[in-house]
Design an enzyme around this catalytic site. Structure first.
Site, PDB file in Angstrom:
ATOM      1  N   ARG A  40       0.766  -9.201   5.839  1.00  0.00           N
ATOM      2  CA  ARG A  40       0.921  -8.007   6.659  1.00  0.00           C
ATOM      3  C   ARG A  40       0.349  -8.268   8.054  1.00  0.00           C
ATOM      4  O   ARG A  40      -0.438  -9.194   8.258  1.00  0.00           O
ATOM      5  CB  ARG A  40       0.249  -6.801   5.988  1.00  0.00           C
ATOM      6  CG  ARG A  40       1.096  -6.286   4.826  1.00  0.00           C
ATOM      7  CD  ARG A  40       0.549  -5.024   4.214  1.00  0.00           C
ATOM      8  NE  ARG A  40      -0.444  -5.277   3.187  1.00  0.00           N
ATOM      9  CZ  ARG A  40      -0.958  -4.320   2.402  1.00  0.00           C
ATOM     10  NH1 ARG A  40      -0.559  -3.074   2.545  1.00  0.00           N
ATOM     11  NH2 ARG A  40      -1.847  -4.622   1.476  1.00  0.00           N
ATOM     12  N   TYR A  65      11.097  -2.183  -3.016  1.00  0.00           N
ATOM     13  CA  TYR A  65       9.909  -1.349  -2.773  1.00  0.00           C
ATOM     14  C   TYR A  65      10.331   0.092  -2.455  1.00  0.00           C
ATOM     15  O   TYR A  65       9.857   1.043  -3.070  1.00  0.00           O
ATOM     16  CB  TYR A  65       9.138  -1.955  -1.613  1.00  0.00           C
ATOM     17  CG  TYR A  65       7.835  -1.269  -1.259  1.00  0.00           C
ATOM     18  CD1 TYR A  65       6.728  -1.346  -2.105  1.00  0.00           C
ATOM     19  CD2 TYR A  65       7.689  -0.588  -0.043  1.00  0.00           C
ATOM     20  CE1 TYR A  65       5.517  -0.749  -1.747  1.00  0.00           C
ATOM     21  CE2 TYR A  65       6.484   0.004   0.312  1.00  0.00           C
ATOM     22  CZ  TYR A  65       5.402  -0.077  -0.537  1.00  0.00           C
ATOM     23  OH  TYR A  65       4.199   0.510  -0.181  1.00  0.00           O
ATOM     24  N   LYS A  81       9.733   3.430  -4.838  1.00  0.00           N
ATOM     25  CA  LYS A  81       8.903   4.555  -4.405  1.00  0.00           C
ATOM     26  C   LYS A  81       9.706   5.850  -4.363  1.00  0.00           C
ATOM     27  O   LYS A  81       9.187   6.922  -4.670  1.00  0.00           O
ATOM     28  CB  LYS A  81       8.275   4.264  -3.040  1.00  0.00           C
ATOM     29  CG  LYS A  81       7.238   3.137  -3.052  1.00  0.00           C
ATOM     30  CD  LYS A  81       5.928   3.548  -3.717  1.00  0.00           C
ATOM     31  CE  LYS A  81       4.857   2.481  -3.549  1.00  0.00           C
ATOM     32  NZ  LYS A  81       3.592   2.832  -4.219  1.00  0.00           N
ATOM     33  N   GLY A 139       2.909  10.084 -18.002  1.00  0.00           N
ATOM     34  CA  GLY A 139       2.714  10.359 -19.434  1.00  0.00           C
ATOM     35  C   GLY A 139       1.238  10.527 -19.784  1.00  0.00           C
ATOM     36  O   GLY A 139       0.870  11.423 -20.545  1.00  0.00           O
ATOM     37  N   ALA A 144       0.770   7.493  -4.962  1.00  0.00           N
ATOM     38  CA  ALA A 144       0.740   6.834  -3.654  1.00  0.00           C
ATOM     39  C   ALA A 144       2.165   6.435  -3.289  1.00  0.00           C
ATOM     40  O   ALA A 144       2.705   5.461  -3.804  1.00  0.00           O
ATOM     41  CB  ALA A 144      -0.148   5.594  -3.707  1.00  0.00           C
ATOM     42  N   PHE A 162      -6.668  -3.190  -2.050  1.00  0.00           N
ATOM     43  CA  PHE A 162      -7.270  -2.812  -0.764  1.00  0.00           C
ATOM     44  C   PHE A 162      -7.602  -1.310  -0.761  1.00  0.00           C
ATOM     45  O   PHE A 162      -8.772  -0.915  -0.711  1.00  0.00           O
ATOM     46  CB  PHE A 162      -6.297  -3.219   0.357  1.00  0.00           C
ATOM     47  CG  PHE A 162      -6.448  -2.484   1.648  1.00  0.00           C
ATOM     48  CD1 PHE A 162      -7.697  -2.402   2.278  1.00  0.00           C
ATOM     49  CD2 PHE A 162      -5.356  -1.877   2.260  1.00  0.00           C
ATOM     50  CE1 PHE A 162      -7.831  -1.718   3.488  1.00  0.00           C
ATOM     51  CE2 PHE A 162      -5.489  -1.205   3.454  1.00  0.00           C
ATOM     52  CZ  PHE A 162      -6.721  -1.120   4.066  1.00  0.00           C
TER      53      PHE A 162
HETATM   54  P1  NAD Z   1      -2.819  -3.971  -2.675  1.00  0.00           P
HETATM   55  O1  NAD Z   1      -1.836  -5.018  -3.005  1.00  0.00           O
HETATM   56  O2  NAD Z   1      -4.098  -4.375  -2.031  1.00  0.00           O
HETATM   57  O3  NAD Z   1      -3.188  -3.115  -3.944  1.00  0.00           O
HETATM   58  C1  NAD Z   1      -2.297  -2.886  -5.017  1.00  0.00           C
HETATM   59  C2  NAD Z   1      -3.058  -3.069  -6.314  1.00  0.00           C
HETATM   60  O4  NAD Z   1      -2.176  -2.763  -7.410  1.00  0.00           O
HETATM   61  C3  NAD Z   1      -3.512  -4.524  -6.517  1.00  0.00           C
HETATM   62  O5  NAD Z   1      -4.863  -4.554  -6.944  1.00  0.00           O
HETATM   63  C4  NAD Z   1      -2.563  -5.063  -7.604  1.00  0.00           C
HETATM   64  O6  NAD Z   1      -3.147  -6.086  -8.352  1.00  0.00           O
HETATM   65  C5  NAD Z   1      -2.296  -3.791  -8.394  1.00  0.00           C
HETATM   66  N1  NAD Z   1      -1.039  -3.821  -9.164  1.00  0.00           N
HETATM   67  C6  NAD Z   1       0.209  -4.080  -8.696  1.00  0.00           C
HETATM   68  N2  NAD Z   1       1.111  -3.981  -9.694  1.00  0.00           N
HETATM   69  C7  NAD Z   1       0.408  -3.646 -10.815  1.00  0.00           C
HETATM   70  C8  NAD Z   1       0.770  -3.390 -12.160  1.00  0.00           C
HETATM   71  N3  NAD Z   1       2.036  -3.473 -12.584  1.00  0.00           N
HETATM   72  N4  NAD Z   1      -0.205  -3.050 -13.041  1.00  0.00           N
HETATM   73  C9  NAD Z   1      -1.498  -2.944 -12.644  1.00  0.00           C
HETATM   74  N5  NAD Z   1      -1.903  -3.181 -11.378  1.00  0.00           N
HETATM   75  C10 NAD Z   1      -0.948  -3.538 -10.478  1.00  0.00           C
HETATM   76  O7  NAD Z   1      -2.045  -2.917  -1.730  1.00  0.00           O
HETATM   77  P2  NAD Z   1      -2.581  -1.625  -0.976  1.00  0.00           P
HETATM   78  O8  NAD Z   1      -2.282  -1.795   0.451  1.00  0.00           O
HETATM   79  O9  NAD Z   1      -3.964  -1.306  -1.390  1.00  0.00           O
HETATM   80  O10 NAD Z   1      -1.591  -0.523  -1.540  1.00  0.00           O
HETATM   81  C11 NAD Z   1      -1.980   0.375  -2.556  1.00  0.00           C
HETATM   82  C12 NAD Z   1      -0.906   1.432  -2.737  1.00  0.00           C
HETATM   83  O11 NAD Z   1      -0.719   2.159  -1.516  1.00  0.00           O
HETATM   84  C13 NAD Z   1       0.457   0.864  -3.131  1.00  0.00           C
HETATM   85  O12 NAD Z   1       1.057   1.725  -4.077  1.00  0.00           O
HETATM   86  C14 NAD Z   1       1.221   0.882  -1.831  1.00  0.00           C
HETATM   87  O13 NAD Z   1       2.598   1.013  -2.058  1.00  0.00           O
HETATM   88  C15 NAD Z   1       0.642   2.112  -1.137  1.00  0.00           C
HETATM   89  N6  NAD Z   1       0.794   2.038   0.310  1.00  0.00           N
HETATM   90  C16 NAD Z   1      -0.016   1.233   1.061  1.00  0.00           C
HETATM   91  C17 NAD Z   1       0.169   1.175   2.432  1.00  0.00           C
HETATM   92  C18 NAD Z   1      -0.738   0.349   3.331  1.00  0.00           C
HETATM   93  O14 NAD Z   1      -0.560   0.364   4.545  1.00  0.00           O
HETATM   94  N7  NAD Z   1      -1.728  -0.360   2.814  1.00  0.00           N
HETATM   95  C19 NAD Z   1       1.175   1.920   3.040  1.00  0.00           C
HETATM   96  C20 NAD Z   1       1.996   2.695   2.244  1.00  0.00           C
HETATM   97  C21 NAD Z   1       1.786   2.766   0.889  1.00  0.00           C
HETATM   98  N1  UDP Z   2       4.714  -8.523  12.121  1.00  0.00           N
HETATM   99  C1  UDP Z   2       4.629  -9.468  13.134  1.00  0.00           C
HETATM  100  N2  UDP Z   2       3.945 -10.627  12.886  1.00  0.00           N
HETATM  101  C2  UDP Z   2       3.330 -10.888  11.692  1.00  0.00           C
HETATM  102  C3  UDP Z   2       3.416  -9.923  10.666  1.00  0.00           C
HETATM  103  C4  UDP Z   2       4.122  -8.754  10.919  1.00  0.00           C
HETATM  104  O1  UDP Z   2       5.162  -9.265  14.235  1.00  0.00           O
HETATM  105  O2  UDP Z   2       2.726 -11.959  11.558  1.00  0.00           O
HETATM  106  C5  UDP Z   2       5.430  -7.270  12.407  1.00  0.00           C
HETATM  107  C6  UDP Z   2       6.528  -6.956  11.415  1.00  0.00           C
HETATM  108  O3  UDP Z   2       7.747  -7.570  11.801  1.00  0.00           O
HETATM  109  C7  UDP Z   2       6.575  -5.448  11.472  1.00  0.00           C
HETATM  110  C8  UDP Z   2       5.144  -5.039  11.801  1.00  0.00           C
HETATM  111  O4  UDP Z   2       4.509  -6.214  12.288  1.00  0.00           O
HETATM  112  O5  UDP Z   2       7.430  -5.040  12.519  1.00  0.00           O
HETATM  113  C9  UDP Z   2       4.369  -4.506  10.601  1.00  0.00           C
HETATM  114  O6  UDP Z   2       4.525  -5.436   9.554  1.00  0.00           O
HETATM  115  P1  UDP Z   2       3.748  -5.331   8.178  1.00  0.00           P
HETATM  116  O7  UDP Z   2       4.150  -6.499   7.362  1.00  0.00           O
HETATM  117  O8  UDP Z   2       2.295  -5.147   8.407  1.00  0.00           O
HETATM  118  O9  UDP Z   2       4.252  -3.990   7.465  1.00  0.00           O
HETATM  119  P2  UDP Z   2       5.498  -2.994   7.623  1.00  0.00           P
HETATM  120  O10 UDP Z   2       5.010  -1.930   8.522  1.00  0.00           O
HETATM  121  O11 UDP Z   2       6.681  -3.722   8.178  1.00  0.00           O
HETATM  122  O12 UDP Z   2       5.725  -2.515   6.239  1.00  0.00           O
END
Ligand code: NAD
Ligand code: UDP
Length: 321
Positions: free
Chosen positions: A191, A150, A154, A107, A119, A11
């Site tokens: 989510r 997770y 991180k 690396g 990230a 995403f």
């Molecule tokens: P996402 O699942 O859409 O994207 C993650 C991508 O990483 C996917 O394309 C997946 O296939 C790839 N991936 C996972 N493990 C892998 C591996 N071992 N090798 C190669 N590719 C791998 O999730 P996202 O929401 O786009 O999140 C992206 C990053 O941002 C993540 O590191 C996540 O922890 C961080 N992040 C996202 C949010 C959010 O709200 N979306 C919040 C906090 C942190």
């Molecule tokens: N949540 C919810 N209904 C759903 C999915 C999530 O009420 O169908 C709530 C969840 O319990 C959390 C918040 O929405 O309090 C955000 O959840 P999400 O999975 O998006 O990510 P989080 O912020 O918890 O990492």
């Protein structure tokens, strides 16, 4: 710059690709598609400045040619245990992406003298006792709870990044991302944004976990990407929160989404919270991002949600408007 970007088919990663390419950079994307999708980057297939290598970053990485920047976004990111794409069902992969993946990509950066951007996440604050969360807060994290695979991955990744900064003088940056939403989220990763919008489009009740009093602060993906881009070119080495401080309860969030549809979807409030460890409150303090990056979010929630609904309407065949 020639940039190695892990998680490019995800995403956030796919939106980052669009921005980096628009700014004139070349991208070598790495992704194993464990939670991402080829569809997210299909529009880049013919772009000569973009290349995608299918690879698990927890395994040794070899990238030929010069590299100017490495950005590590690969990791499962949904906490929902009911989805096969949630990290509770991918626990070892999540730990390895955060720990081994970070080490491997550091690396790659070290071998080229490239800058490195990690990230990270608001989850490193756990179920926070300080509100809103500043970068100086150390967090309140259960090391063995359901979210630990997770959160601790991180936290390890941040520590590893700071070790390369301190001991190898690598130019590193850490972004702590708060809840971000927008087009290209997986409809089925569990989510809250795809769940609620998917339910509303199907005319199903919106499932609020717990009493819905828990809060989140939702940032539209374009705003996040702008913050990431600014951080990449900054001299900041300490972690920086990027998120939208507009805090909202999940109950009210459900009502906002429900009201976007006619007739509005009913809302089901579950008595049980979704397992232990669901943070009760989350809101970024973005003073550091404002000060060092000149960054603030621009897209209001209603506008971002409208754009996101339009995207999900293309994914659900029988839909309401
Ligand atoms: P996402 O699942 O859409 O994207 C993650 C991508 O990483 C996917 O394309 C997946 O296939 C790839 N991936 C996972 N493990 C892998 C591996 N071992 N090798 C190669 N590719 C791998 O999730 P996202 O929401 O786009 O999140 C992206 C990053 O941002 C993540 O590191 C996540 O922890 C961080 N992040 C996202 C949010 C959010 O709200 N979306 C919040 C906090 C942190
Ligand atoms: N949540 C919810 N209904 C759903 C999915 C999530 O009420 O169908 C709530 C969840 O319990 C959390 C918040 O929405 O309090 C955000 O959840 P999400 O999975 O998006 O990510 P989080 O912020 O918890 O990492």
């Amino acid at each position: 710059m020639r940039i190695v970007l892990s998680g490019a088919a995800g995403f956030i990663g796919s939106h980052l690709c669009d921005r980096l390419l628009a700014e004139g950079h070349d991208i070598v994307g790495l992704d194993n598609f464990i939670t991402g999708s080829k569809e997210n980057i299909a529009h880049l297939a013919a772009n000569p400045h973009f290349r995608l290598i299918e690879h698990d970053v927890s395994k040794t990485i070899e990238v030929s040619g010069k590299v100017d920047a490495v950005m590590h976004f690969a990791s499962p990111a949904s906490p929902n245990p009911d989805s096969p794409y949630g990290y509770p069902q991918l626990p070892i992969q999540t730990l390895k992406a955060g720990a081994l993946g970070t080490h491997n990509l550091l690396g790659v950066a070290k071998a080229s003298g490239a800058r490195f951007l990690l990230a990270s996440t608001s989850e490193i604050y756990g179920d926070p006792l300080e509100h809103p969360q500043k970068e100086t807060y150390w967090g309140h994290v259960d090391p063995v709870g359901p979210r630990s695979v997770y959160d601790e991955a991180k936290r390890f990744a941040e520590a590893m990044t700071m070790a390369y900064y301190r001991y190898h003088n690598l130019d590193t940056k850490i972004i702590r991302i708060f809840n971000t939403y927008g087009p290209r989220m997986r409809l089925d990763d569990g989510r809250v944004v795809p769940n609620f919008i998917g339910q509303a489009l199907r005319g199903e009740p919106l499932t609020v976990y717990g009493d819905g009093s828990q809060t989140r602060s939702f940032c539209y993906v374009d705003d996040l990407v702008d913050g990431i881009y600014r951080l990449l070119f900054s001299n900041e080495h300490d972690p920086v929160n990027i998120g939208n401080p507009a805090e909202i309860s999940i109950r009210e969030f459900a009502e906002r989404i429900s009201a976007m549809f006619q007739p509005p979807s009913p809302i089901t409030v579950h008595i049980e919270r979704r397992g232990s460890g669901d943070p009760q409150r989350r809101q970024p303090d973005i003073t550091r991002a404002q000060t060092v990056l000149g960054w603030s979010p621009k897209v209001p929630l209603d506008e971002g949600l409208a754009r996101t609904v339009r995207y999900f309407q293309t994914k659900i065949p029988k839909q309401r408007s």
